[in-house]
Design a protein around this motif. Structure first.
Motif, PDB file in Angstrom:
ATOM      1  N   ALA A 141       3.449  -0.515  11.295  1.00  0.00           N
ATOM      2  CA  ALA A 141       4.719  -0.398  12.002  1.00  0.00           C
ATOM      3  C   ALA A 141       5.814   0.056  11.047  1.00  0.00           C
ATOM      4  O   ALA A 141       5.771  -0.218   9.844  1.00  0.00           O
ATOM      5  CB  ALA A 141       5.101  -1.741  12.623  1.00  0.00           C
ATOM      6  N   LEU A 142       6.818   0.743  11.593  1.00  0.00           N
ATOM      7  CA  LEU A 142       7.958   1.169  10.792  1.00  0.00           C
ATOM      8  C   LEU A 142       8.589  -0.026  10.090  1.00  0.00           C
ATOM      9  O   LEU A 142       9.013   0.076   8.939  1.00  0.00           O
ATOM     10  CB  LEU A 142       8.987   1.884  11.682  1.00  0.00           C
ATOM     11  N   ALA A 143       8.594  -1.171  10.743  1.00  0.00           N
ATOM     12  CA  ALA A 143       9.175  -2.380  10.145  1.00  0.00           C
ATOM     13  C   ALA A 143       8.420  -2.824   8.896  1.00  0.00           C
ATOM     14  O   ALA A 143       8.981  -3.523   8.048  1.00  0.00           O
ATOM     15  CB  ALA A 143       9.203  -3.507  11.171  1.00  0.00           C
ATOM     16  N   ALA A 144       7.164  -2.430   8.752  1.00  0.00           N
ATOM     17  CA  ALA A 144       6.370  -2.792   7.570  1.00  0.00           C
ATOM     18  C   ALA A 144       6.580  -1.828   6.411  1.00  0.00           C
ATOM     19  O   ALA A 144       6.151  -2.104   5.291  1.00  0.00           O
ATOM     20  CB  ALA A 144       4.882  -2.840   7.930  1.00  0.00           C
ATOM     21  N   VAL A 145       7.242  -0.714   6.671  1.00  0.00           N
ATOM     22  CA  VAL A 145       7.487   0.284   5.633  1.00  0.00           C
ATOM     23  C   VAL A 145       8.693  -0.164   4.810  1.00  0.00           C
ATOM     24  O   VAL A 145       9.777  -0.390   5.345  1.00  0.00           O
ATOM     25  CB  VAL A 145       7.711   1.685   6.238  1.00  0.00           C
ATOM     26  N   ALA A 146       8.480  -0.302   3.519  1.00  0.00           N
ATOM     27  CA  ALA A 146       9.546  -0.737   2.612  1.00  0.00           C
ATOM     28  C   ALA A 146      10.402   0.439   2.154  1.00  0.00           C
ATOM     29  O   ALA A 146      11.611   0.293   1.960  1.00  0.00           O
ATOM     30  CB  ALA A 146       8.947  -1.451   1.403  1.00  0.00           C
ATOM     31  N   VAL A 183       5.085  13.405   0.370  1.00  0.00           N
ATOM     32  CA  VAL A 183       5.680  12.227   0.997  1.00  0.00           C
ATOM     33  C   VAL A 183       4.725  11.054   0.800  1.00  0.00           C
ATOM     34  O   VAL A 183       3.522  11.185   1.042  1.00  0.00           O
ATOM     35  CB  VAL A 183       5.910  12.445   2.514  1.00  0.00           C
ATOM     36  N   VAL A 184       5.275   9.924   0.358  1.00  0.00           N
ATOM     37  CA  VAL A 184       4.498   8.695   0.224  1.00  0.00           C
ATOM     38  C   VAL A 184       5.302   7.577   0.870  1.00  0.00           C
ATOM     39  O   VAL A 184       6.499   7.438   0.627  1.00  0.00           O
ATOM     40  CB  VAL A 184       4.222   8.350  -1.257  1.00  0.00           C
ATOM     41  N   LEU A 185       4.627   6.780   1.680  1.00  0.00           N
ATOM     42  CA  LEU A 185       5.256   5.623   2.307  1.00  0.00           C
ATOM     43  C   LEU A 185       4.739   4.358   1.644  1.00  0.00           C
ATOM     44  O   LEU A 185       3.523   4.177   1.515  1.00  0.00           O
ATOM     45  CB  LEU A 185       4.927   5.586   3.803  1.00  0.00           C
ATOM     46  N   ALA A 186       5.653   3.507   1.215  1.00  0.00           N
ATOM     47  CA  ALA A 186       5.277   2.200   0.663  1.00  0.00           C
ATOM     48  C   ALA A 186       5.395   1.191   1.792  1.00  0.00           C
ATOM     49  O   ALA A 186       6.461   1.059   2.394  1.00  0.00           O
ATOM     50  CB  ALA A 186       6.200   1.825  -0.492  1.00  0.00           C
ATOM     51  N   ALA A 187       4.296   0.517   2.093  1.00  0.00           N
ATOM     52  CA  ALA A 187       4.286  -0.429   3.206  1.00  0.00           C
ATOM     53  C   ALA A 187       3.637  -1.735   2.780  1.00  0.00           C
ATOM     54  O   ALA A 187       2.757  -1.753   1.916  1.00  0.00           O
ATOM     55  CB  ALA A 187       3.525   0.165   4.394  1.00  0.00           C
ATOM     56  N   ASP A 188       4.090  -2.801   3.400  1.00  0.00           N
ATOM     57  CA  ASP A 188       3.511  -4.120   3.153  1.00  0.00           C
ATOM     58  C   ASP A 188       2.673  -4.500   4.358  1.00  0.00           C
ATOM     59  O   ASP A 188       3.196  -4.620   5.468  1.00  0.00           O
ATOM     60  CB  ASP A 188       4.626  -5.141   2.901  1.00  0.00           C
ATOM     61  N   VAL A 245       0.850  -1.185   0.000  1.00  0.00           N
ATOM     62  CA  VAL A 245       0.000   0.000   0.000  1.00  0.00           C
ATOM     63  C   VAL A 245       0.889   1.240   0.000  1.00  0.00           C
ATOM     64  O   VAL A 245       2.009   1.222   0.520  1.00  0.00           O
ATOM     65  CB  VAL A 245      -0.983   0.047   1.185  1.00  0.00           C
ATOM     66  N   TYR A 246       0.378   2.280  -0.599  1.00  0.00           N
ATOM     67  CA  TYR A 246       1.088   3.553  -0.666  1.00  0.00           C
ATOM     68  C   TYR A 246       0.306   4.545   0.186  1.00  0.00           C
ATOM     69  O   TYR A 246      -0.854   4.844  -0.105  1.00  0.00           O
ATOM     70  CB  TYR A 246       1.200   4.017  -2.121  1.00  0.00           C
ATOM     71  N   LEU A 247       0.952   5.006   1.247  1.00  0.00           N
ATOM     72  CA  LEU A 247       0.294   5.857   2.225  1.00  0.00           C
ATOM     73  C   LEU A 247       0.724   7.308   2.031  1.00  0.00           C
ATOM     74  O   LEU A 247       1.917   7.622   2.145  1.00  0.00           O
ATOM     75  CB  LEU A 247       0.659   5.405   3.644  1.00  0.00           C
ATOM     76  N   PRO A 248      -0.216   8.194   1.739  1.00  0.00           N
ATOM     77  CA  PRO A 248       0.143   9.607   1.637  1.00  0.00           C
ATOM     78  C   PRO A 248       0.523  10.124   3.017  1.00  0.00           C
ATOM     79  O   PRO A 248      -0.047   9.706   4.034  1.00  0.00           O
ATOM     80  CB  PRO A 248      -1.135  10.266   1.117  1.00  0.00           C
ATOM     81  N   ALA A 249       1.506  11.006   3.050  1.00  0.00           N
ATOM     82  CA  ALA A 249       1.982  11.514   4.329  1.00  0.00           C
ATOM     83  C   ALA A 249       2.533  12.922   4.141  1.00  0.00           C
ATOM     84  O   ALA A 249       2.458  13.494   3.049  1.00  0.00           O
ATOM     85  CB  ALA A 249       3.063  10.580   4.887  1.00  0.00           C
ATOM     86  N   THR A 250       3.061  13.455   5.220  1.00  0.00           N
ATOM     87  CA  THR A 250       3.771  14.731   5.225  1.00  0.00           C
ATOM     88  C   THR A 250       5.091  14.490   5.940  1.00  0.00           C
ATOM     89  O   THR A 250       5.313  13.424   6.527  1.00  0.00           O
ATOM     90  CB  THR A 250       2.987  15.820   5.982  1.00  0.00           C
ATOM     91  N   THR A 251       5.950  15.499   5.944  1.00  0.00           N
ATOM     92  CA  THR A 251       7.208  15.332   6.672  1.00  0.00           C
ATOM     93  C   THR A 251       6.957  15.188   8.172  1.00  0.00           C
ATOM     94  O   THR A 251       7.695  14.480   8.853  1.00  0.00           O
ATOM     95  CB  THR A 251       8.149  16.519   6.407  1.00  0.00           C
TER      96      THR A 251
END
Length: 170
Positions: A108-113, A77-82, A3-9
């Motif tokens: 979790a941070l560990a799930a962020v690729a 900012v986009v976070l790619a997470a599994d 999943v791609y999570l929209p974010a900010t700094t």
């Protein structure tokens, strides 16, 4: 599921500080709805192209988040997470972007690729786009032109172990 999570700094900083993002979260993924939209424009789209489309949708959503967070840097900012498939549900609403999903739990941070973040050269264009992104969403061609300028910048890729150093540079 990726999943791609929209974010900010500031969301990125909270992820590092807390070790997780608290759910539920809205993100984007290769969903049946996103797949179904592609035969209309590119019947040969492969998985990588569909994932890139989901990432771009998350980047557009990031503009909306930056709009409501005046303290965030003017960067998408986009976070790619599994995340487990069972934690993801497609948002089936004709008024939302294709590929929108709801993640039911924490991430979790560990799930962020990886993290995908605009470089400094994009800040002026992102600042301008943030000011008009809602108008673009409502169909303004002039506002869409401004948003297109920001979306013309490629997001830089960062491994999770680089996020702390990235934040120090902002």
């Amino acid at each position: 599921m990726r999943v791609y999570l929209p974010a900010t700094t500031r969301v990125l900083q909270a992820l590092v500080d807390d070790g997780r993002l608290t759910g539920p979260l809205t993100g984007f993924a290769v969903t049946p709805g996103l797949r179904a939209s592609y035969p209309l424009s590119d019947a040969g789209a492969d998985e990588e192209e569909l994932e890139y489309a989901a990432l771009l949708a998350a980047a557009r959503a990031s503009l909306r988040l930056v709009d409501i967070d005046p303290a965030a840097a003017r960067r998408r900012v986009v976070l790619a997470a599994d995340v487990p498939d069972a934690a993801v549900a497609e948002v089936e609403d004709p008024d939302v972007d294709r590929g929108a999903v709801r993640v039911s739990g924490d991430v979790a941070l560990a799930a962020v690729a990886s993290a995908h973040v605009d470089g400094a050269e994009a800040e002026d264009d992102v600042r301008a786009a943030v000011a008009v992104v809602l108008e673009a969403d409502l169909g303004s061609e002039d506002a869409q032109f401004v948003v297109d300028q920001a979306e013309g910048h490629e997001l830089a890729w960062y491994a999770t172990q680089e996020i702390g150093s990235l934040l120090e540079l902002l």
